[in-house]
Structure formats: C-alpha cells, structure tokens
Write a protein that holds these residues in place. Structure first.
Motif, PDB file in Angstrom:
ATOM      1  N   ARG A 100      22.966  18.755  14.788  1.00 26.82           N
ATOM      2  CA  ARG A 100      22.145  18.114  14.403  1.00 26.82           C
ATOM      3  C   ARG A 100      21.840  17.204  15.359  1.00 26.82           C
ATOM      4  NH1 ARG A 100      23.481  17.282   9.244  1.00 26.82           N
ATOM      5  NH2 ARG A 100      24.034  15.436   9.967  1.00 26.82           N
TER       6      ARG A 100
ATOM      7  N   THR B 201      21.187  14.441  -1.589  1.00 25.14           N
ATOM      8  CA  THR B 201      21.553  14.790   0.185  1.00 25.14           C
ATOM      9  C   THR B 201      20.749  13.925   1.411  1.00 25.14           C
ATOM     10  OG1 THR B 201      19.789  16.068   0.058  1.00 25.14           O
ATOM     11  CG2 THR B 201      21.759  17.115  -0.162  1.00 25.14           C
TER      12      THR B 201
ATOM     13  N   ARG C 183      14.757  21.831   6.361  1.00 27.17           N
ATOM     14  CA  ARG C 183      16.134  20.602   5.776  1.00 27.17           C
ATOM     15  C   ARG C 183      17.684  21.106   5.679  1.00 27.17           C
ATOM     16  NH1 ARG C 183      17.004  18.021   1.317  1.00 27.17           N
ATOM     17  NH2 ARG C 183      14.987  18.905   0.301  1.00 27.17           N
TER      18      ARG C 183
ATOM     19  N   GLU D 112      20.764  19.768   7.422  1.00 26.99           N
ATOM     20  CA  GLU D 112      21.731  18.575   6.680  1.00 26.99           C
ATOM     21  C   GLU D 112      22.937  19.616   6.735  1.00 26.99           C
ATOM     22  OE1 GLU D 112      20.274  18.522   2.632  1.00 26.99           O
ATOM     23  OE2 GLU D 112      18.259  16.895   3.273  1.00 26.99           O
TER      24      GLU D 112
END
Lengths: 164, 252
Positions: free
Chosen positions: A113, A76, A102, A106
């Motif tokens: 974002r 990731t 986090r 994602e």
C-alpha cells in the motif's frame, strides 16, 4: 527553511497520501498536521523535507494503528460510504469505484500500500525505499508486483459486485 | 538470451534508471518481442492504477486556517513541569498513598478492603443504596457517579425493547439516563461503580466522562463498551457509531 512555502507545497499531497493510506479523512488531517508540527522543530535542507515528512507521517500512521484495537468510527478505519440515493448513474458508479479502491487498498499488505501510494505521489525510488524500509534496488520489482496485485484485486472485486 | 527483469522495466517506466542501464535496456527492448510485451503490460498496469486512484483521496487546499492550527498546536506545552519535578511529585504522592493505606479506618484503606481485597465492609460515607421499591435518581431523570481514580463501571440490566446509547461527555460524572418511568428501577452506587436494573423500555443513555481513564459498560453481565486511555473497544452489538456516540441494537 520556508515553512509556509513548504506547507503550501506539501500539505495537500501529504494529506491525500494519508487519506488513501488510512481511509480516514479525520485521521489523515490529524496526522498531516502533527507531521508539520514536528517539522517546525527541524532544520532540514529543502530537498530532505519531503521524504522526512512522509516518513514521520507514515510512522505516525503505524503508531496509531498499533494503539487502537478498534476505532470508534467504522472498524476498518474509514468513514462509511453513504450510497447516494438519487444521483446520476455516473456519480453512483464513481462512488462505487472509490469504495472498491478503498477496500482493495485495505486488503493489500502495508508495504504494498505504501509503495503504491508513495509512487503515486511522485516519490523517487530511494525516497520510497527510505520510508518503506526496503533496499533501493528492490523498489522497482516491489512496485511492479504491488501494481499487479492492486489491479488484479480491483478487477476481482469488480467482478464479484457485478450483477449476474 | 536473457530478458530485462520486471523490476528494471518498472524502473525504466518510472524514470529511475541511470544512463548506462537506460541505454542497455532500450537497445535490448528494441529487438525483443517478449520484453516489449512486458513493457506494454507494466505501462498498462501503471496507467490503470493511476486512473483508479485518481478519484480516491481528497486533495485539499493548503489554507491559512490549517496553517494556523498547526502553529497553534506547536505552541501547546508538552510538559507542564520539568520531567524530574513531575517524577518527584509522583513518588511523593505514591509514598503518601502507601502510608494512608496502612492507617486503619482511613478512606483509602476502606476502599482497598472493599474493592481490591473484596472484603465485606460497610459502605463508605456517601454511598447510596436505593430501597427496592423506591429508587432515587438524583437529577435529570437519571443516576450519576464519579469515577474513582479515573475508573468507572456501569452495570445495566435493561428491559426488552430498550435501546442503548453510550456517549462520551466533557463532564465529571458517569451517568445513566432513561426516558421511561422511574418505578421499578433499582440503582446502586459505590465509588466508581453504578448498577442500574429494572430500566423501562425506550432509550437508555449512558454518559461517560472523556476524562475517565478506564471505563466499561456491562449489559446483562457482558461487557459491551470499554474505554482504556484514549482507546475504545466495543465488544457489544453496535448498530451505528457516530463521533463520540455509539448506539447499540435494541436489547431483549
């Protein structure tokens, strides 16, 4: 353009934005530095530097993501969070909260974002619109929705992790 | 009565409204319970979001070391040659290669016949085929091969209970190094290709030069690790990934 002064003022915020955007501190450092390298070649009025810098950095993140199908470090793109073995409960909780943030970031769309993180760095709506590529009049609505999604996703993630 | 839109309230919270919009929103919100509730809700979301993000993401110190690195990076030459000269050199090289490929018996033609056209040819000088019973690791308890035109392939058949590690190294050779005995190990090397079978159990380390443009590691006929330019893909079952190393699960 006082480059050293701009660096002192803008580098920490840019790095933090990139760290949150990519989840990868090494990538954040590399892209932040590359953005400042490019700034060295520019002659911009001081008030244009910050949005220019963040635009360049955001584009570098996008370009990097397009090139790499899979990173050598964690899939990731973020360094794995090492669960501390014997820290006080408060630090363990903090560490878990960071991990959840986090993960939620994602899972958000790229646009949400960026909106969230740029707003958090204190950018004005017209600067956010320029970097993210949306109409300035729509930023308020998009930010409100991004905030809602972020908090709701975090709370869902938190509910999943809680012991039953 | 129409209420204030969510985006306008958010803009109000973020201090983005012009004076005329600001006074219109404030005077409406003062007497509208629905809009007041929306304002409270968006305020809480903003505060919650900032609170959650507060711990995430380091805020480094803008130190002189980092500034020095940036200036040093800016001084790196982007083009060693003027672009037009570089293109001319590439064209000349390509033409020379084309001419060499048409000459019977030339090394380039033999390579093309041996790999691209897949014809049976005798191995070129320097190719090593090890005898079945007595493999010949060249040094450091392993076997090595140089990439051919930046390409290298490592093919392995390893014993059960082996553990595989792939490392990117600064050297000029790709290699396979194992920790057990050499007996029973079979190796075959051609230009840019290294095949190793019969490896003993234990740690098997594959080293790939960072300069290799295309590189792959195959285990048991399956691709486990691929490098293309600066990108690396790991289709295999990676157990851990650290920096320039990846460690696969025990095989077999």
């Amino acid at each position: 353009m006082d480059f050293d002064g701009l660096f002192q003022r803008l580098y920490p915020s840019l790095y933090r934005y990139l760290h949150r955007l990519t989840g990868d501190p090494d990538a954040a450092e590399d892209i932040a530095q590359e953005s400042f390298v490019r700034l060295l070649k520019q002659r911009l009025p001081d008030d244009e530097v910050r949005p220019w810098l963040f635009t360049v950095a955001t584009n570098l993140v996008r370009d990097r993501a397009r090139k790499a199908e899979r990173r050598q470090r964690l899939l990731t793109g973020a360094a794995p969070l090492v669960k501390p073995a014997a820290l006080p409960d408060e630090d363990v909780e903090r560490s878990e909260r960071i991990q959840r943030v986090r993960i939620v970031l994602e899972r958000m769309s790229d646009r949400d974002r960026k909106l969230l993180l740029m707003r958090e760095e204190g950018f004005k709506y017209d600067e956010i619109a320029q970097v993210v590529g949306v109409a300035p009049a729509s930023v308020g609505t998009l930010v409100a929705r991004a905030l809602r999604r972020f908090v709701e996703m975090f709370e869902r993630e938190e509910a999943v992790d809680e012991p039953r | 009565m129409s209420h204030v839109e969510e985006g306008t309230i958010q803009a109000w919270i973020d201090g983005e409204l012009g004076d005329s919009d600001l006074s219109a929103v404030e005077s409406h919100a003062a007497s509208c319970a629905v809009c007041q509730a929306e304002v409270r809700s968006l305020h809480e979301l903003s505060a919650r979001s900032s609170d959650l993000l507060a711990d995430y993401g380091d805020l480094p110190i803008a130190d002189f070391g980092t500034l020095g690195q940036i200036r040093k990076r800016a001084r790196r030459p982007r083009h060693l040659l003027p672009v037009s000269l570089a293109r001319a050199a590439m064209l000349l090289f390509a033409f020379a290669g084309l001419v060499a490929a048409t000459i019977p018996g030339s090394p380039l033609r033999r390579w093309i016949e041996g790999t691209v056209l897949d014809r049976s040819v005798e191995p070129a000088p320097g190719v090593v085929e090890s005898p079945v019973a007595t493999p010949q690791p060249t040094r450091r308890g392993g076997v090595f091969v140089r990439p051919e035109r930046g390409e290298v392939t490592i093919r392995l058949n390893v014993a059960a209970s082996s553990e595989l590690m792939v490392r990117l190294v600064d050297g000029a050779e790709a290699g396979v190094v194992w920790s057990g005995p050499d007996a029973g190990v079979h190796t075959r090397q051609t230009a840019g290709l290294l095949e190793v079978s019969g490896l003993p159990g234990g740690l098997v380390t594959v080293t790939i030069p960072k300069s290799a443009i295309q590189a792959r590691v195959e285990v048991g006929g399956q691709v486990w690790w691929v490098k293309s330019g600066s990108d690396v893909r790991i289709p295999g079952p990676a157990r851990d990934e650290r920096g320039d190393e990846v460690v696969f699960q025990p095989v077999g």
